[in-house]
Scaffold this active site. Structure first.
Site, PDB file in Angstrom:
ATOM      1  N   HIS A  82      16.545 -51.370 -53.507  1.00  0.00           N
ATOM      2  CA  HIS A  82      16.870 -49.830 -53.956  1.00  0.00           C
ATOM      3  C   HIS A  82      17.644 -49.331 -52.697  1.00  0.00           C
ATOM      4  CE1 HIS A  82      16.078 -46.020 -55.537  1.00  0.00           C
ATOM      5  NE2 HIS A  82      15.681 -45.402 -54.152  1.00  0.00           N
ATOM      6  N   ASP A 161       6.138 -38.708 -61.955  1.00  0.00           N
ATOM      7  CA  ASP A 161       7.118 -38.599 -60.951  1.00  0.00           C
ATOM      8  C   ASP A 161       8.437 -37.660 -61.501  1.00  0.00           C
ATOM      9  OD1 ASP A 161       8.850 -39.170 -58.352  1.00  0.00           O
ATOM     10  OD2 ASP A 161      10.155 -39.957 -59.904  1.00  0.00           O
ATOM     11  N   ARG A 168       9.148 -29.955 -57.433  1.00  0.00           N
ATOM     12  CA  ARG A 168       9.536 -29.820 -56.149  1.00  0.00           C
ATOM     13  C   ARG A 168      10.834 -29.103 -55.858  1.00  0.00           C
ATOM     14  NH1 ARG A 168       9.205 -35.660 -54.914  1.00  0.00           N
ATOM     15  NH2 ARG A 168      10.153 -35.045 -52.734  1.00  0.00           N
ATOM     16  N   SER A 183       7.450 -40.900 -54.605  1.00  0.00           N
ATOM     17  CA  SER A 183       8.180 -40.871 -55.705  1.00  0.00           C
ATOM     18  C   SER A 183       9.279 -41.932 -55.816  1.00  0.00           C
ATOM     19  CB  SER A 183       9.360 -39.637 -55.652  1.00  0.00           C
ATOM     20  OG  SER A 183      10.407 -39.777 -56.256  1.00  0.00           O
ATOM     21  N   LYS A 187       8.820 -45.709 -58.795  1.00  0.00           N
ATOM     22  CA  LYS A 187       9.674 -46.110 -59.637  1.00  0.00           C
ATOM     23  C   LYS A 187      10.036 -47.653 -59.720  1.00  0.00           C
ATOM     24  CE  LYS A 187      12.196 -42.507 -58.619  1.00  0.00           C
ATOM     25  NZ  LYS A 187      12.431 -41.005 -58.539  1.00  0.00           N
TER      26      LYS A 187
HETATM   27  N1  URA Z   1      14.601 -39.423 -54.652  1.00  0.00           N
HETATM   28  C1  URA Z   1      13.522 -39.595 -55.336  1.00  0.00           C
HETATM   29  O1  URA Z   1      13.567 -40.375 -56.332  1.00  0.00           O
HETATM   30  N2  URA Z   1      12.458 -38.909 -55.275  1.00  0.00           N
HETATM   31  C2  URA Z   1      12.253 -37.726 -53.966  1.00  0.00           C
HETATM   32  O2  URA Z   1      11.363 -37.211 -54.157  1.00  0.00           O
HETATM   33  C3  URA Z   1      13.534 -37.799 -53.404  1.00  0.00           C
HETATM   34  C4  URA Z   1      14.536 -38.459 -53.472  1.00  0.00           C
END
Ligand code: URA
Ligand code: CA
Length: 433
Positions: A82, A161, A168, A183, A187
């Site tokens: 990632h 998320d 946010r 977050s 994923k």
């Molecule tokens: N990228 C994400 O996937 N989540 C965040 O909270 C910030 C950047």
């Protein structure tokens, strides 16, 4: 349990229990807890932070808020990579076939996303015929047979998320290490990875502008991964200037092919070998990092990595003749050189400004509804540290519009030339537990 008590507890610096964390994540996902209470809590977390245990629980609560991808039918240790995102980042296209050539299973789910250029899926779609809408069965079969397949995002992964991130974004609590780390990790874990290699970018073109912030995020994510049973490590890599030469979808596919041929830009090659060696180690396909790197260099030299890329394209319906005939990729109408205004050494190329220049040409998306022009973008003919003569082409613009004055001005403003040579650093740090 009452949400107001959870908010007050965090406001006063308390540690939330696992039950309290699941209560708010599940309640928010199913709509029984309103936005205003969750935004108060995320703001309290922003100021009071979370312990390692809370971060791991929050991550798993978000994973369990929706569907997860089951990769158990795929043999071997599934290692996912990632990147926190940057400008001209072509690593996935190179890494996937490269490590697959050594037997590392790459079961990649990718997105389109927003940004300076398209996501991996957009880039692959610049190859005629390439199909990313595979059934689950076909996806598993291809990874077992070829060790590599890429599929577009499907299923309702981590709905908590999605809601939290959107909230946010409009309530000033994006920049919180425990919230960002959970977050991102939620994923990756929901997508089925057994082990995770993180490429955390730092610099002007990165989400984390300073090395200190990048390092803190990397540590937080590595801890979460390992605490929830996924072997995780991170590389902190430079994104003060764009990665490689090309910024643009089809242009980056061409750059990926060059790199698989062993003729790619030095920085992209180094990053791919660094991330790739870590993936090979986590998949237990080598005993040491040195051995892993030697094996990767070998499959590039022997042409096996390139053969794997062709097989990957053909298996998903793509025209693999673009590998030998890259002129079959989408081509822009105009090719315009930007000439250096003075002689010296390139001392800075502001990555995010170059990214915006590519976006002005149509290479990326500002909103989800935008369409991407796959043919356009920029190619940097010089990188930081390179010597340049006045009137030499420093950047080449690939455009479908003749008028590129605005883009040219942006490029001039983002490139600095100095009398003294500077040495760029690519790999800032490697973080394991
Ligand atoms: N990228 C994400 O996937 N989540 C965040 O909270 C910030 C950047
Ligand atoms: Ca690039």
């Amino acid at each position: 349990m009452r949400m107001v008590d959870i908010i007050s507890k965090k406001r006063d610096g308390g540690e939330l229990t696992k039950d309290e964390i699941y209560f708010f994540v599940n309640g928010y996902t199913n709509g029984t807890i309103p936005d205003y209470q969750v935004s108060a809590l995320t703001m309290a977390i922003y100021f009071k932070d979370m312990t390692e245990r809370e971060r791991a629980d929050l991550t798993m609560a978000m994973v369990k808020s929706g569907e997860t991808v089951d990769l158990s039918q795929i043999e071997g240790i599934k290692v996912d990579k990632h990147s926190t995102g940057g400008v001209g980042d072509t690593t996935t296209l190179v890494l996937a076939p490269l490590v697959a050539a050594l037997g590392v299973p790459v079961a990649k789910m990718s997105g389109r996303g927003l940004g300076h250029t398209g996501g991996t899926i957009d880039k692959l779609e610049s190859i005629s015929g390439f199909n990313v809408a595979l059934t689950k069965e076909k996806f598993v079969e291809l990874v077992n047979r070829n060790k590599v397949a890429v599929v577009g995002q499907t299923g309702n992964l981590t709905p908590a998320d999605k809601k939290l991130y959107a909230l946010r974004d409009v309530t000033g609590s994006v920049e919180s290490i425990p919230l960002i780390a959970s977050s991102i990790m939620s994923k990756k874990i929901a997508a089925g990875a057994d082990a995770i290699v993180l490429d955390v970018k730092t610099g002007a073109g990165a989400f984390m502008k300073t090395e200190k912030d990048a390092e803190e995020l990397a540590h937080a994510m590595v801890k979460i991964g390992n605490n929830v049973g996924r072997k995780t490590m991170a590389v902190i890599s430079d994104m003060s200037q764009p990665l490689g030469f090309a910024v643009g979808n089809a242009l980056e596919v061409k750059e990926a092919i060059d790199t698989l041929k062993g003729q790619g830009p030095e920085d992209l090659t180094e990053l791919v070998l660094t991330l790739g060696s870590q993936m090979v180690m986590l998949a237990k396909k080598a005993n040491t990092l040195e051995e892993a790197k030697e094996k990767l260099v070998e499959v590039i030299k022997s042409g096996k990595a390139l053969e794997k890329f062709k097989l990957f394209l053909e298996s998903q319906g793509g025209d693999s003749s673009i590998v030998d005939n890259p002129e079959k990729l989408p081509q822009s109408k105009y090719k315009i050189d930007v000439l250096a205004k003075e002689s010296g050494f390139v001392s800075n190329i502001v990555a995010d400004e170059i990214g915006i220049a590519a976006m002005l040409l149509g290479a990326g998306r500002a909103t989800k509804e935008d369409t991407v022009d796959l043919a356009v973008g920029l190619v940097l003919n010089k990188k930081v540290g390179d010597k340049v003569q006045k009137d030499e082409p420093i950047v080449t613009i690939y455009s479908n519009r003749e008028d590129v004055e605005e883009v040219k001005n942006k490029i001039y403003k983002s490139i600095a030339i100095s009398k003294k040579a500077v040495r760029p650093v690519l790999i800032h740090k490697i973080i394991t537990e």
